[in-house]
Design a protein around this motif. Structure first.
Motif, PDB file in Angstrom:
ATOM      1  N   MET A   1       0.842  -1.189   0.000  1.00 12.95           N
ATOM      2  CA  MET A   1       0.000   0.000   0.000  1.00 12.95           C
ATOM      3  C   MET A   1       0.876   1.238   0.000  1.00 12.95           C
ATOM      4  O   MET A   1       1.892   1.290   0.689  1.00 12.95           O
ATOM      5  CB  MET A   1      -0.920   0.008   1.230  1.00 12.95           C
ATOM      6  N   LEU A   2       0.474   2.266  -0.742  1.00 10.33           N
ATOM      7  CA  LEU A   2       1.228   3.507  -0.804  1.00 10.33           C
ATOM      8  C   LEU A   2       1.200   4.204   0.542  1.00 10.33           C
ATOM      9  O   LEU A   2       0.156   4.354   1.167  1.00 10.33           O
ATOM     10  CB  LEU A   2       0.616   4.425  -1.865  1.00 10.33           C
ATOM     11  N   LYS A   3       2.361   4.612   1.014  1.00  8.76           N
ATOM     12  CA  LYS A   3       2.457   5.398   2.237  1.00  8.76           C
ATOM     13  C   LYS A   3       2.781   6.837   1.842  1.00  8.76           C
ATOM     14  O   LYS A   3       3.652   7.081   1.020  1.00  8.76           O
ATOM     15  CB  LYS A   3       3.578   4.854   3.142  1.00  8.76           C
ATOM     16  N   THR A   4       2.062   7.797   2.414  1.00  8.64           N
ATOM     17  CA  THR A   4       2.321   9.201   2.105  1.00  8.64           C
ATOM     18  C   THR A   4       2.633   9.949   3.375  1.00  8.64           C
ATOM     19  O   THR A   4       2.251   9.559   4.475  1.00  8.64           O
ATOM     20  CB  THR A   4       1.109   9.849   1.415  1.00  8.64           C
ATOM     21  N   GLY A   5       3.322  11.060   3.200  1.00  6.37           N
ATOM     22  CA  GLY A   5       3.757  11.804   4.364  1.00  6.37           C
ATOM     23  C   GLY A   5       2.637  12.509   5.100  1.00  6.37           C
ATOM     24  O   GLY A   5       2.609  12.550   6.319  1.00  6.37           O
ATOM     25  N   GLY A   6       1.666  13.085   4.353  1.00  6.88           N
ATOM     26  CA  GLY A   6       0.675  13.895   5.030  1.00  6.88           C
ATOM     27  C   GLY A   6      -0.755  13.554   4.691  1.00  6.88           C
ATOM     28  O   GLY A   6      -1.658  14.291   5.053  1.00  6.88           O
ATOM     29  N   ASP A   7      -0.977  12.480   3.961  1.00  8.69           N
ATOM     30  CA  ASP A   7      -2.333  12.131   3.545  1.00  8.69           C
ATOM     31  C   ASP A   7      -2.611  10.686   3.939  1.00  8.69           C
ATOM     32  O   ASP A   7      -2.488   9.763   3.154  1.00  8.69           O
ATOM     33  CB  ASP A   7      -2.472  12.324   2.034  1.00  8.69           C
ATOM     34  N   ASP A   9      -5.255   9.160   4.451  1.00  8.24           N
ATOM     35  CA  ASP A   9      -6.463   8.537   3.920  1.00  8.24           C
ATOM     36  C   ASP A   9      -6.248   7.899   2.558  1.00  8.24           C
ATOM     37  O   ASP A   9      -7.121   7.198   2.064  1.00  8.24           O
ATOM     38  CB  ASP A   9      -7.585   9.579   3.816  1.00  8.24           C
ATOM     39  N   ARG A  10      -5.128   8.122   1.943  1.00  4.92           N
ATOM     40  CA  ARG A  10      -4.902   7.544   0.627  1.00  4.92           C
ATOM     41  C   ARG A  10      -4.628   6.047   0.749  1.00  4.92           C
ATOM     42  O   ARG A  10      -3.857   5.607   1.586  1.00  4.92           O
ATOM     43  CB  ARG A  10      -3.725   8.241  -0.063  1.00  4.92           C
ATOM     44  N   THR A  11      -5.289   5.289  -0.094  1.00  6.96           N
ATOM     45  CA  THR A  11      -5.200   3.836   0.000  1.00  6.96           C
ATOM     46  C   THR A  11      -4.833   3.209  -1.332  1.00  6.96           C
ATOM     47  O   THR A  11      -5.274   2.109  -1.646  1.00  6.96           O
ATOM     48  CB  THR A  11      -6.526   3.248   0.497  1.00  6.96           C
ATOM     49  N   MET A  12      -4.058   3.913  -2.140  1.00  5.42           N
ATOM     50  CA  MET A  12      -3.632   3.333  -3.396  1.00  5.42           C
ATOM     51  C   MET A  12      -2.846   2.053  -3.143  1.00  5.42           C
ATOM     52  O   MET A  12      -2.019   1.982  -2.238  1.00  5.42           O
ATOM     53  CB  MET A  12      -2.754   4.321  -4.177  1.00  5.42           C
ATOM     54  N   GLY A 233      -6.309   4.688  -6.741  1.00  4.29           N
ATOM     55  CA  GLY A 233      -6.726   3.412  -7.303  1.00  4.29           C
ATOM     56  C   GLY A 233      -5.664   2.344  -7.126  1.00  4.29           C
ATOM     57  O   GLY A 233      -4.894   2.347  -6.152  1.00  4.29           O
ATOM     58  N   THR A 234      -5.613   1.428  -8.073  1.00  2.00           N
ATOM     59  CA  THR A 234      -4.650   0.336  -8.037  1.00  2.00           C
ATOM     60  C   THR A 234      -3.626   0.501  -9.147  1.00  2.00           C
ATOM     61  O   THR A 234      -3.925   1.045 -10.212  1.00  2.00           O
ATOM     62  CB  THR A 234      -5.353  -1.024  -8.180  1.00  2.00           C
ATOM     63  N   VAL A 235      -2.415   0.019  -8.890  1.00  2.46           N
ATOM     64  CA  VAL A 235      -1.310   0.091  -9.849  1.00  2.46           C
ATOM     65  C   VAL A 235      -0.693  -1.297  -9.960  1.00  2.46           C
ATOM     66  O   VAL A 235      -0.282  -1.877  -8.952  1.00  2.46           O
ATOM     67  CB  VAL A 235      -0.218   1.079  -9.390  1.00  2.46           C
ATOM     68  N   ALA A 236      -0.641  -1.828 -11.169  1.00  2.00           N
ATOM     69  CA  ALA A 236      -0.004  -3.132 -11.390  1.00  2.00           C
ATOM     70  C   ALA A 236       1.325  -2.932 -12.102  1.00  2.00           C
ATOM     71  O   ALA A 236       1.375  -2.333 -13.181  1.00  2.00           O
ATOM     72  CB  ALA A 236      -0.915  -4.041 -12.215  1.00  2.00           C
TER      73      ALA A 236
END
Length: 262
Positions: A1-7, A9-12, A233-236
């Motif tokens: 899962m994408l980890k972001t510094g300040g967001d 709620d993002r679940t890409m 979204g999702t990234v393959a």
């Protein structure tokens, strides 16, 4: 899962394509959120015996599941009976995908003659019908751009058809580059980024090399980041290699472009 510094709620999610090979899934999918598994045409339906083996492999790697529907079958023809059979066939596959908890199914945007303007309403109808069947089974159908291929619907046409049919897009960055270069990537995402629910990422060279690790080809991936900076979204990762560190490097590069880390 994408980890972001300040967001937070993002679940890409970032996954990896593994074709039809459960062995490859077991070997490379561990660090990724999901595996995208190809459903081939060698059998009328995936054999029931495959489901437990696939479930075991997904559980062992902690991976969720997406599927890629058969790519040799066109979506639309001028023949009504054939079109109905195509929907029935893909509907059976989508039912199977739903039974093993696949979240998304990738469908190539193809037609018997994609340049036949009279066929375009039929293509849109077919996309909508197939997506509706997917929804019945809890599977989101995403339509992939393959306009660089002889039977592939062109990028500009695909955007209009997908929007009219309310079907989300699997935007294949490499395919878009092969069709229309960095300019084509920029043009599509500038106007249609809201359609994109799934990404296929790999690098390419204009001489014909495709599905290379990111950084080994010619694509300017900063264009993707510019238009999808809030992508959730999702990234393959669709790099044709079994070297897991190489796949992870491509994932890290994509995550960096999209404002996070893998």
């Amino acid at each position: 899962m994408l980890k972001t510094g300040g967001d937070e709620d993002r679940t890409m999610q970032i996954g990896v394509t593994v074709g039809e090979s459960i062995e490859r899934l077991e070997a490379v999918a561990g660090p990724f959120d999901f595996a995208e598994v190809g459903v081939g045409e060698s059998e009328p339906l995936p054999p029931d015996a495959t489901a437990p083996e696939l479930r075991d492999a997904l559980a062992a790697t902690g991976s969720e599941l997406c599927v890629h529907l058969p790519f040799a079958q066109v979506v639309a023809t001028p023949v009504t009976q054939l079109n109905a059979a195509i929907v029935d066939y893909l509907g059976d596959l989508l039912a199977w995908a739903g039974s093993i908890d696949a979240s998304k199914a990738v469908l190539h945007a193809t037609a018997r003659n994609p340049y036949d303007t009279d066929l375009r309403p039929t293509i849109g109808d077919q996309l909508g019908r197939i997506a509706a069947v997917g929804n019945q089974h809890g599977v989101e159908v995403v339509v992939e751009n393959v306009g660089h291929q002889a039977e592939g619907v062109q990028l500009s046409v695909l955007a209009d058809l997908a929007r009219e049919a309310e079907v989300p897009v699997c935007f294949d960055v490499g395919h878009a580059y092969m069709e229309a270069g960095d300019e084509g990537i920029d043009r599509f995402l500038k106007h249609h980024a809201d359609l994109v629910s799934h990404l296929h990422v790999h690098d390419v060279r204009s001489r014909g090399d495709t599905h290379l690790p990111i950084g080994a080809g010619e694509i300017d991936f900063d264009i993707v980041g510019e238009h999808l900076e809030a992508y959730d979204g999702t990234v393959a990762i669709e790099v044709f290699a079994d070297d897991r560190p190489l796949l992870e490097d491509s994932a890290e590069r994509v995550a960096d472009v999209l404002g996070g880390r893998f």
